[in-house]
Structures are given as structure tokens and as C-alpha cells.
Design a protein around this motif. Structure first.
Motif, short mmCIF file in Angstrom:
data_model
loop_
_atom_site.label_atom_id
_atom_site.label_comp_id
_atom_site.label_asym_id
_atom_site.label_seq_id
_atom_site.Cartn_x
_atom_site.Cartn_y
_atom_site.Cartn_z
N THR A 32 0.84 -1.20 0.00
CA THR A 32 0.00 0.00 0.00
C THR A 32 0.87 1.25 0.00
N MET A 33 1.96 1.21 0.75
CA MET A 33 2.86 2.36 0.77
C MET A 33 3.47 2.59 -0.61
N THR A 34 3.80 1.51 -1.30
CA THR A 34 4.33 1.61 -2.66
C THR A 34 3.30 2.26 -3.58
N LYS A 35 2.04 1.85 -3.45
CA LYS A 35 0.97 2.45 -4.26
C LYS A 35 0.83 3.94 -3.97
N LEU A 36 0.90 4.32 -2.70
CA LEU A 36 0.81 5.73 -2.34
C LEU A 36 1.97 6.51 -2.97
N ASN A 37 3.17 5.95 -2.88
CA ASN A 37 4.35 6.61 -3.45
C ASN A 37 4.26 6.76 -4.96
N LYS A 38 3.61 5.80 -5.63
CA LYS A 38 3.50 5.83 -7.09
C LYS A 38 2.25 6.56 -7.57
N GLY A 39 1.44 7.04 -6.63
CA GLY A 39 0.21 7.74 -7.02
C GLY A 39 -0.84 6.81 -7.58
N GLU A 40 -0.87 5.59 -7.07
CA GLU A 40 -1.86 4.60 -7.52
C GLU A 40 -3.01 4.54 -6.51
N ALA A 41 -4.12 3.97 -6.94
CA ALA A 41 -5.30 3.87 -6.09
C ALA A 41 -5.06 2.92 -4.92
N VAL A 42 -5.53 3.32 -3.75
CA VAL A 42 -5.53 2.47 -2.56
C VAL A 42 -6.96 2.39 -2.05
N SER A 43 -7.21 1.50 -1.13
CA SER A 43 -8.58 1.30 -0.66
C SER A 43 -9.11 2.52 0.08
N LEU A 44 -10.40 2.70 0.01
CA LEU A 44 -11.05 3.77 0.73
C LEU A 44 -10.83 3.60 2.23
N ASP A 45 -10.80 2.37 2.70
CA ASP A 45 -10.55 2.07 4.11
C ASP A 45 -9.20 2.66 4.55
N THR A 46 -8.19 2.51 3.71
CA THR A 46 -6.86 3.06 4.03
C THR A 46 -6.91 4.57 4.09
N LEU A 47 -7.56 5.19 3.11
CA LEU A 47 -7.67 6.65 3.10
C LEU A 47 -8.42 7.15 4.33
N LEU A 48 -9.47 6.45 4.73
CA LEU A 48 -10.23 6.85 5.90
C LEU A 48 -9.42 6.69 7.19
N ARG A 49 -8.58 5.65 7.27
CA ARG A 49 -7.69 5.49 8.44
C ARG A 49 -6.72 6.65 8.53
N ILE A 50 -6.18 7.06 7.39
CA ILE A 50 -5.25 8.19 7.36
C ILE A 50 -5.98 9.46 7.82
N CYS A 51 -7.19 9.67 7.30
CA CYS A 51 -7.97 10.85 7.69
C CYS A 51 -8.31 10.83 9.17
N GLU A 52 -8.67 9.68 9.68
CA GLU A 52 -8.99 9.57 11.11
C GLU A 52 -7.76 9.92 11.96
N HIS A 53 -6.61 9.43 11.55
CA HIS A 53 -5.38 9.69 12.29
C HIS A 53 -5.07 11.20 12.33
N PHE A 54 -5.21 11.86 11.18
CA PHE A 54 -4.89 13.28 11.10
C PHE A 54 -6.09 14.18 11.37
N LYS A 55 -7.26 13.57 11.63
CA LYS A 55 -8.49 14.33 11.87
C LYS A 55 -8.75 15.33 10.74
N CYS A 56 -8.79 14.78 9.53
CA CYS A 56 -8.99 15.61 8.34
C CYS A 56 -9.96 14.92 7.38
N ASN A 57 -10.24 15.57 6.27
CA ASN A 57 -11.10 15.00 5.22
C ASN A 57 -10.23 14.44 4.10
N ILE A 58 -10.81 13.59 3.29
CA ILE A 58 -10.07 12.97 2.19
C ILE A 58 -9.46 14.03 1.27
N GLY A 59 -10.16 15.10 1.02
CA GLY A 59 -9.64 16.17 0.17
C GLY A 59 -8.42 16.86 0.74
#
Length: 74
Positions: A32-59
Motif C-alpha cells: 500500500t505504501m508503494t501504491k501511495l508513493n506511485k500515485g496509484e489507487a488504494v482502498s477507501l478504508d486506508t484513506l479513511l484510516r489516514i484521515c482519522e489519524h490526522f483528523k482531516c477530510n479525504i480532500g
């Protein structure tokens, strides 16, 4: 359209968090980290975990960007 995680990398830099620390704290797999680094799609679940951690929105961590296409003429 393509996804850009530039905002995520800027956020990490602003908070002085290394990519390795980010990966470890959020328990993000190497793949998943490789996909993020390459600008590839990752799961919505992963994006939501990141948002929850930083208390932010996907945008706040990613954008949909248009990809230029080359037209073929015959």
C-alpha cells in the motif's frame, strides 16, 4: 483521472513525520505504501484510516487530477 497524494506528503513534511514512521504508526503494508508513493489507487478504508489519524477530510490528503491524453490521428 488519476489520484495525487501530494497533499499527504506535504502534510507529513509539515508535521515532520517520516514516511517510515507514518507507515509504522498507521500499520500500512509495504504494498500500500508503494501504491501511495506511485500515485496509484488504494482502498477507501486506508484513506479513511489516514484521515482519522490526522483528523482531516479525504480532500486534505489527496486530489483527483486529470491526465493529459495524446490523440492519435490516422
Amino acid at each position: 483521472m488519476k489520484i495525487s497524494y501530494k497533499k499527504l506528503w506535504v502534510l507529513l513534511a509539515e508535521k515532520e513525520i517520516s514516511k517510515q514512521n507514518f507507515r509504522d504508526v498507521l500499520n500500512i503494508s509495504t504494498g500500500t505504501m508503494t501504491k501511495l508513493n506511485k500515485g496509484e489507487a488504494v482502498s477507501l478504508d486506508t484513506l479513511l484510516r489516514i484521515c482519522e489519524h490526522f483528523k482531516c477530510n479525504i480532500g486534505d490528503i489527496c486530489d483527483a487530477v486529470e491526465v493529459e491524453t495524446v490523440e492519435c490521428r490516422r
